[in-house]
Design a protein around this motif. Structure first.
Motif, PDB file in Angstrom:
ATOM      1  N   ALA A  97      46.049  28.425  46.600  1.00  0.00           N
ATOM      2  CA  ALA A  97      44.674  28.642  46.158  1.00  0.00           C
ATOM      3  C   ALA A  97      44.399  30.104  45.852  1.00  0.00           C
ATOM      4  O   ALA A  97      43.414  30.429  45.228  1.00  0.00           O
ATOM      5  CB  ALA A  97      43.690  28.152  47.222  1.00  0.00           C
ATOM      6  N   ARG A  98      45.250  31.010  46.291  1.00  0.00           N
ATOM      7  CA  ARG A  98      45.081  32.432  46.009  1.00  0.00           C
ATOM      8  C   ARG A  98      46.212  32.894  45.090  1.00  0.00           C
ATOM      9  O   ARG A  98      47.374  32.544  45.295  1.00  0.00           O
ATOM     10  CB  ARG A  98      45.128  33.248  47.311  1.00  0.00           C
ATOM     11  N   PRO A  99      45.927  33.718  44.081  1.00  0.00           N
ATOM     12  CA  PRO A  99      46.990  34.239  43.238  1.00  0.00           C
ATOM     13  C   PRO A  99      47.994  35.039  44.067  1.00  0.00           C
ATOM     14  O   PRO A  99      47.612  35.791  44.965  1.00  0.00           O
ATOM     15  CB  PRO A  99      46.241  35.142  42.252  1.00  0.00           C
ATOM     16  N   VAL A 100      49.264  34.857  43.782  1.00  0.00           N
ATOM     17  CA  VAL A 100      50.318  35.572  44.485  1.00  0.00           C
ATOM     18  C   VAL A 100      51.129  36.354  43.475  1.00  0.00           C
ATOM     19  O   VAL A 100      51.806  35.783  42.629  1.00  0.00           O
ATOM     20  CB  VAL A 100      51.234  34.588  45.264  1.00  0.00           C
ATOM     21  N   ASP A 101      51.026  37.694  43.553  1.00  0.00           N
ATOM     22  CA  ASP A 101      51.780  38.573  42.656  1.00  0.00           C
ATOM     23  C   ASP A 101      51.572  38.216  41.190  1.00  0.00           C
ATOM     24  O   ASP A 101      52.484  38.363  40.369  1.00  0.00           O
ATOM     25  CB  ASP A 101      53.278  38.516  42.985  1.00  0.00           C
ATOM     26  N   GLY A 102      50.390  37.734  40.852  1.00  0.00           N
ATOM     27  CA  GLY A 102      50.090  37.417  39.469  1.00  0.00           C
ATOM     28  C   GLY A 102      50.703  36.131  38.968  1.00  0.00           C
ATOM     29  O   GLY A 102      50.447  35.732  37.840  1.00  0.00           O
ATOM     30  N   ASP A 103      51.523  35.476  39.780  1.00  0.00           N
ATOM     31  CA  ASP A 103      52.212  34.275  39.307  1.00  0.00           C
ATOM     32  C   ASP A 103      51.822  33.029  40.087  1.00  0.00           C
ATOM     33  O   ASP A 103      52.405  31.966  39.887  1.00  0.00           O
ATOM     34  CB  ASP A 103      53.739  34.468  39.412  1.00  0.00           C
ATOM     35  N   GLY A 104      50.850  33.133  41.007  1.00  0.00           N
ATOM     36  CA  GLY A 104      50.459  31.986  41.800  1.00  0.00           C
ATOM     37  C   GLY A 104      49.384  31.174  41.103  1.00  0.00           C
ATOM     38  O   GLY A 104      49.170  31.240  39.902  1.00  0.00           O
ATOM     39  N   MET A 105      48.668  30.393  41.911  1.00  0.00           N
ATOM     40  CA  MET A 105      47.627  29.517  41.399  1.00  0.00           C
ATOM     41  C   MET A 105      46.416  30.327  40.957  1.00  0.00           C
ATOM     42  O   MET A 105      45.900  31.144  41.718  1.00  0.00           O
ATOM     43  CB  MET A 105      47.240  28.509  42.477  1.00  0.00           C
ATOM     44  N   LEU A 106      45.980  30.113  39.735  1.00  0.00           N
ATOM     45  CA  LEU A 106      44.745  30.728  39.246  1.00  0.00           C
ATOM     46  C   LEU A 106      43.560  29.912  39.741  1.00  0.00           C
ATOM     47  O   LEU A 106      43.523  28.701  39.558  1.00  0.00           O
ATOM     48  CB  LEU A 106      44.723  30.750  37.715  1.00  0.00           C
ATOM     49  N   ASP A 107      42.585  30.565  40.354  1.00  0.00           N
ATOM     50  CA  ASP A 107      41.417  29.854  40.883  1.00  0.00           C
ATOM     51  C   ASP A 107      40.228  30.061  39.949  1.00  0.00           C
ATOM     52  O   ASP A 107      39.486  31.027  40.075  1.00  0.00           O
ATOM     53  CB  ASP A 107      41.097  30.338  42.289  1.00  0.00           C
ATOM     54  N   PHE A 108      40.044  29.114  39.018  1.00  0.00           N
ATOM     55  CA  PHE A 108      38.920  29.167  38.084  1.00  0.00           C
ATOM     56  C   PHE A 108      37.739  28.335  38.594  1.00  0.00           C
ATOM     57  O   PHE A 108      36.819  28.052  37.838  1.00  0.00           O
ATOM     58  CB  PHE A 108      39.356  28.677  36.698  1.00  0.00           C
ATOM     59  N   THR A 109      37.789  27.932  39.867  1.00  0.00           N
ATOM     60  CA  THR A 109      36.609  27.281  40.433  1.00  0.00           C
ATOM     61  C   THR A 109      35.512  28.288  40.718  1.00  0.00           C
ATOM     62  O   THR A 109      34.357  27.912  40.928  1.00  0.00           O
ATOM     63  CB  THR A 109      36.947  26.558  41.746  1.00  0.00           C
ATOM     64  N   LYS A 110      35.822  29.570  40.702  1.00  0.00           N
ATOM     65  CA  LYS A 110      34.855  30.632  40.967  1.00  0.00           C
ATOM     66  C   LYS A 110      34.531  31.363  39.669  1.00  0.00           C
ATOM     67  O   LYS A 110      35.402  31.993  39.073  1.00  0.00           O
ATOM     68  CB  LYS A 110      35.408  31.612  42.002  1.00  0.00           C
ATOM     69  N   ALA A 111      33.295  31.272  39.238  1.00  0.00           N
ATOM     70  CA  ALA A 111      32.823  32.047  38.097  1.00  0.00           C
ATOM     71  C   ALA A 111      32.190  33.308  38.657  1.00  0.00           C
ATOM     72  O   ALA A 111      30.997  33.345  38.956  1.00  0.00           O
ATOM     73  CB  ALA A 111      31.820  31.246  37.269  1.00  0.00           C
ATOM     74  N   ALA A 112      32.991  34.339  38.839  1.00  0.00           N
ATOM     75  CA  ALA A 112      32.522  35.553  39.510  1.00  0.00           C
ATOM     76  C   ALA A 112      33.284  36.756  38.978  1.00  0.00           C
ATOM     77  O   ALA A 112      34.463  36.662  38.622  1.00  0.00           O
ATOM     78  CB  ALA A 112      32.705  35.439  41.021  1.00  0.00           C
ATOM     79  N   LEU A 113      32.584  37.888  38.944  1.00  0.00           N
ATOM     80  CA  LEU A 113      33.161  39.133  38.458  1.00  0.00           C
ATOM     81  C   LEU A 113      33.786  39.929  39.600  1.00  0.00           C
ATOM     82  O   LEU A 113      33.393  39.771  40.762  1.00  0.00           O
ATOM     83  CB  LEU A 113      32.075  39.985  37.801  1.00  0.00           C
ATOM     84  N   PRO A 114      34.736  40.808  39.289  1.00  0.00           N
ATOM     85  CA  PRO A 114      35.199  41.745  40.323  1.00  0.00           C
ATOM     86  C   PRO A 114      34.083  42.717  40.680  1.00  0.00           C
ATOM     87  O   PRO A 114      33.050  42.776  40.009  1.00  0.00           O
ATOM     88  CB  PRO A 114      36.376  42.457  39.642  1.00  0.00           C
ATOM     89  N   ALA A 115      34.286  43.481  41.726  1.00  0.00           N
ATOM     90  CA  ALA A 115      33.244  44.392  42.197  1.00  0.00           C
ATOM     91  C   ALA A 115      32.885  45.419  41.124  1.00  0.00           C
ATOM     92  O   ALA A 115      33.736  45.879  40.354  1.00  0.00           O
ATOM     93  CB  ALA A 115      33.712  45.101  43.461  1.00  0.00           C
ATOM     94  N   ALA A 116      31.608  45.789  41.090  1.00  0.00           N
ATOM     95  CA  ALA A 116      31.163  46.863  40.214  1.00  0.00           C
ATOM     96  C   ALA A 116      31.882  48.156  40.605  1.00  0.00           C
ATOM     97  O   ALA A 116      32.159  48.407  41.779  1.00  0.00           O
ATOM     98  CB  ALA A 116      29.654  47.047  40.328  1.00  0.00           C
ATOM     99  N   THR A 117      32.188  48.985  39.630  1.00  0.00           N
ATOM    100  CA  THR A 117      32.990  50.188  39.899  1.00  0.00           C
ATOM    101  C   THR A 117      32.275  51.171  40.811  1.00  0.00           C
ATOM    102  O   THR A 117      32.924  51.984  41.474  1.00  0.00           O
ATOM    103  CB  THR A 117      33.364  50.876  38.586  1.00  0.00           C
ATOM    104  N   SER A 118      30.955  51.107  40.878  1.00  0.00           N
ATOM    105  CA  SER A 118      30.213  52.037  41.730  1.00  0.00           C
ATOM    106  C   SER A 118      30.143  51.580  43.187  1.00  0.00           C
ATOM    107  O   SER A 118      29.617  52.308  44.035  1.00  0.00           O
ATOM    108  CB  SER A 118      28.787  52.219  41.193  1.00  0.00           C
ATOM    109  N   LEU A 119      30.672  50.404  43.496  1.00  0.00           N
ATOM    110  CA  LEU A 119      30.528  49.884  44.856  1.00  0.00           C
ATOM    111  C   LEU A 119      31.259  50.721  45.902  1.00  0.00           C
ATOM    112  O   LEU A 119      30.696  50.969  46.981  1.00  0.00           O
ATOM    113  CB  LEU A 119      30.987  48.427  44.902  1.00  0.00           C
ATOM    114  N   PRO A 120      32.498  51.182  45.695  1.00  0.00           N
ATOM    115  CA  PRO A 120      33.165  51.959  46.747  1.00  0.00           C
ATOM    116  C   PRO A 120      32.368  53.201  47.166  1.00  0.00           C
ATOM    117  O   PRO A 120      32.246  53.487  48.360  1.00  0.00           O
ATOM    118  CB  PRO A 120      34.512  52.329  46.120  1.00  0.00           C
ATOM    119  N   ALA A 121      31.811  53.928  46.193  1.00  0.00           N
ATOM    120  CA  ALA A 121      31.027  55.113  46.533  1.00  0.00           C
ATOM    121  C   ALA A 121      29.772  54.734  47.312  1.00  0.00           C
ATOM    122  O   ALA A 121      29.391  55.415  48.276  1.00  0.00           O
ATOM    123  CB  ALA A 121      30.648  55.879  45.265  1.00  0.00           C
ATOM    124  N   ALA A 122      29.128  53.622  46.911  1.00  0.00           N
ATOM    125  CA  ALA A 122      27.938  53.164  47.628  1.00  0.00           C
ATOM    126  C   ALA A 122      28.291  52.743  49.046  1.00  0.00           C
ATOM    127  O   ALA A 122      27.524  52.990  49.991  1.00  0.00           O
ATOM    128  CB  ALA A 122      27.288  52.006  46.870  1.00  0.00           C
TER     129      ALA A 122
END
Length: 498
Positions: A97-122
Motif C-alpha cells: 500500500a506504500r510506494p517502495v523505492d518508486g517501484d511499489g504500489m501506487l496509492d491513488f486512493t488519496k487525492a492529496a498534494l505533498p506538503a507546501a514548500t513553506s511548511l518546514p520553516a513554519a
C-alpha cells in the motif's frame, strides 16, 4: 474481537448483482474480497454466519462455506473462536500500500498534494513558539485565539464578515463533519446528501442515525480525445436546483451536506444562482446547511466570482443556519490534522459543549504551524495552482492518448477528475489495477447501493511519472475488466445517475 457485525441482509445489499460466469462460491468470494479492499466492508467486521447468508442469498450452505474458505486462504478472513469469520487484509496487500523505492504500489486512493514548500520553516518557527504555551495544561477545546483570528480573517478576505467567536478549531475536517452531524441530527432524521459525494461524510451522517436523502451532482464532460488543456466552458453547474428544492420540500431534511466548490469527486462548482435557491429552500423548511469547503481554495482557472455559501442567504431572522467546514489538510498538507467550523455563535456554543464526548483538545503544535501559514495563503495557493494545473493537464493528455473514448470533466479546480469510463466496470477495473501496481477507488465508493460503476476518480495531485504509471496500470487492467465485469448494481439502473 471484531469492531462490527454485518448482517446477512446488509451484506446482500452491498453485494448487488454479484452472480456472473464463475462458480457461485468463487464469484461470492471475489465480491466480498473487493468490498474489503474498497473499504465498504471495514477490516475487523464479522461476516454473517454461513447458514444465515446461505438462506438470504438462496444458496446452499456448502457454497457459502466454500466462499469463506477461499477468503481465508487468500488472507481476507480470519476464523476467530466465538466471533465467526472476521475480515482482514492480507499482509502483502498492506505492505504494497506504500510506494517502495518508486517501484511499489501506487496509492491513488488519496487525492492529496505533498506538503507546501513553506511548511518546514513554519514548523520550525512553531516549535520555537511552543515554550510560551507549555505552562498551560494543553487541553484546548476551542482553538488558539490567534489561530481563530487568522481563520476569521481568511473569511473576511473572501467577503464573509466573521469574528473569532464564530470559529471552532477541530482535529481535521472529518472530526468537524462528525461533530456537526452528532450535534444536530437525531436518530431517524433525514439528511440531504449529494451523490456522488465524499464517502466519509455519509458515514458520519449515518452513524448519527440519520437516513440519507440523495440528490445527484454531475460534471460537464467531453471525450478524453477532445479535451485539450483549456476546454471551452460548458453550460450547467452540475446541480439540478429544481430537484433539490422539491427534495427539500418533500423530505424536510434536518440537515443538508453540500460541497459547493470543486465538489468531491465531480469537481463541479455550484453557481451563485443555485446557491441562492438551495439556501432559500433550506430556510423555508428549517434545514441546517453544511457547506464543506475543504477543497474550496484549490482554484486552477475557474471563471466568475464565488463567495462563501452563507453570503447567498437572505439573512432573515429565523432563517436556517449555514455551517461552514474548512481544513488545512488539503491546501497545506494532509499531515496537518487541523480543521475548523464557522457558524453563528449559538451553534458554536452547542458544538463546544458536545466536543468533549469524543475529543479533549486539538494538537497545540499543529495549531501553531497553521497559524503561521494562513497569513501567507495567497502565495501558497499560487504554488498549489501551478501544481494542480500541471496535474490536470497531464491526466487529460494521458487519458486522451490511452483511453480516447473515456470522458473527463471540464475541471477548473479541486484534487481529482471524475472520469467516465463508458462501461459499468469500475469495480472490476479497480480490482484488476491492483494486480498491476495501482490502488484506486472504484466509482461506487462515492455513491450508494452500487451506483457509479461507470466512473473512476483519478487524482490530479501526482507527478507526471506517477500518473503515467497509473494510466499504464489501468490500460493493462482494462481489457480484463471488460471481459469479466463485476458490477455492484444492474447496469440498466446506472444510466439514471450518469
Amino acid at each position: 474481537m471484531p469492531d462490527a457485525q454485518l448482517t446477512a441482509r446488509g451484506l446482500e445489499i452491498l453485494l448487488g448483482e454479484w452472480r456472473g460466469g464463475a462458480a457461485h462460491y468463487t464469484a461470492l468470494a471475489d465480491r466480498i474480497r473487493l468490498l474489503v479492499l474498497d473499504g465498504r466492508v471495514p477490516v475487523g467486521t464479522r461476516l454473517p454466519a454461513e447458514r444465515d447468508l446461505a438462506t438470504r442469498l438462496t444458496l446452499s450452505r456448502t457454497t457459502v462455506t466454500a466462499a469463506y474458505r477461499e477468503l481465508r486462504e487468500a488472507g481476507f478472513v480470519d476464523s476467530v473462536r466465538g466471533s465467526g469469520s472476521v475480515t482482514r487484509l492480507p499482509g502483502p496487500v498492506l505492505a504494497l500500500a506504500r510506494p517502495v523505492d518508486g517501484d511499489g504500489m501506487l496509492d491513488f486512493t488519496k487525492a492529496a498534494l505533498p506538503a507546501a514548500t513553506s511548511l518546514p520553516a513554519a514548523a520550525r518557527a512553531a516549535a520555537e513558539e511552543l515554550p510560551h504555551f507549555l505552562p498551560d495544561p494543553g487541553y484546548d477545546l476551542v482553538g488558539l485565539p490567534h489561530l481563530r483570528e487568522a481563520i476569521a480573517e481568511r473569511y473576511r478576505q473572501r467577503g464573509l464578515p466573521t469574528e473569532p467567536g464564530q470559529i471552532l478549531v477541530t482535529v481535521g475536517a472529518q472530526q468537524a463533519i462528525a461533530l456537526v452531524a452528532r450535534t444536530f441530527l437525531g436518530r431517524g432524521d433525514r439528511a440531504l446528501v449529494e451523490m456522488p459525494t465524499y464517502p466519509h461524510a455519509t458515514e458520519s451522517i449515518r452513524l448519527a442515525g440519520a437516513r440519507l436523502v440523495p440528490v445527484t451532482v454531475t460534471a460537464p464532460v467531453r471525450s478524453a480525445a477532445a479535451a485539450g488543456p483549456h476546454p471551452a466552458p460548458t453550460d450547467g453547474d452540475g446541480w439540478d436546483a429544481d430537484a433539490i428544492e422539491q427534495t427539500i420540500r418533500r423530505a424536510n431534511p434536518a440537515l443538508a451536506y453540500l460541497i459547493p466548490d470543486f465538489h468531491n469527486p465531480t469537481g463541479a462548482s455550484m453557481s451563485p444562482a443555485t446557491r441562492e435557491r438551495v439556501l432559500a429552500a433550506a430556510a423555508a423548511q428549517g434545514t441546517i446547511v453544511i457547506g464543506d469547503e475543504t477543497t474550496g481554495d484549490l482554484d486552477i482557472d475557474r471563471p466568475g466570482e464565488y463567495l462563501p455559501l452563507p453570503a447567498y442567504g437572505a439573512n432573515r431572522e429565523g432563517d436556517a443556519p449555514v455551517i461552514l467546514i474548512g481544513s488545512a489538510s488539503k491546501s497545506l498538507w494532509g499531515g496537518l490534522r487541523i480543521g475548523w467550523i464557522r457558524a453563528d455563535r449559538p451553534l458554536i456554543r452547542k458544538l463546544i459543549a458536545a466536543k468533549p464526548a469524543t475529543d479533549l483538545g486539538t494538537p497545540m503544535i499543529e495549531q501553531l504551524v497553521v497559524a503561521r501559514m494562513l497569513p501567507t495563503m495567497q502565495s501558497i495557493l499560487e504554488e498549489r495552482r501551478t501544481q494542480l494545473r500541471a496535474g490536470r493537464d497531464t491526466v487529460r493528455r494521458l487519458l486522451a492518448e490511452t483511453f480516447p473514448d473515456w470522458t473527463v470533466p471540464d475541471l477548473h479546480g479541486g484534487l481529482a477528475a471524475w472520469v467516465g469510463i463508458g462501461a459499468p466496470v469500475s469495480s472490476a477495473l479497480a480490482l484488476g489495477a491492483r494486480n498491476h501496481g495501482l490502488l484506486i477507488a472504484a466509482g461506487p465508493s462515492f455513491g450508494l447501493d452500487g451506483a457509479f460503476e461507470r466512473f473512476l476518480r483519478i487524482p490530479i495531485t501526482y507527478s507526471e511519472d506517477e500518473t503515467a504509471r497509473a494510466v499504464a496500470a489501468l490500460s493493462r487492467a482494462w481489457a480484463a475488466s471488460l471481459t469479466h465485469p463485476t458490477p455492484y448494481a444492474d447496469p440498466a439502473t446506472l444510466a439514471n445517475v450518469v
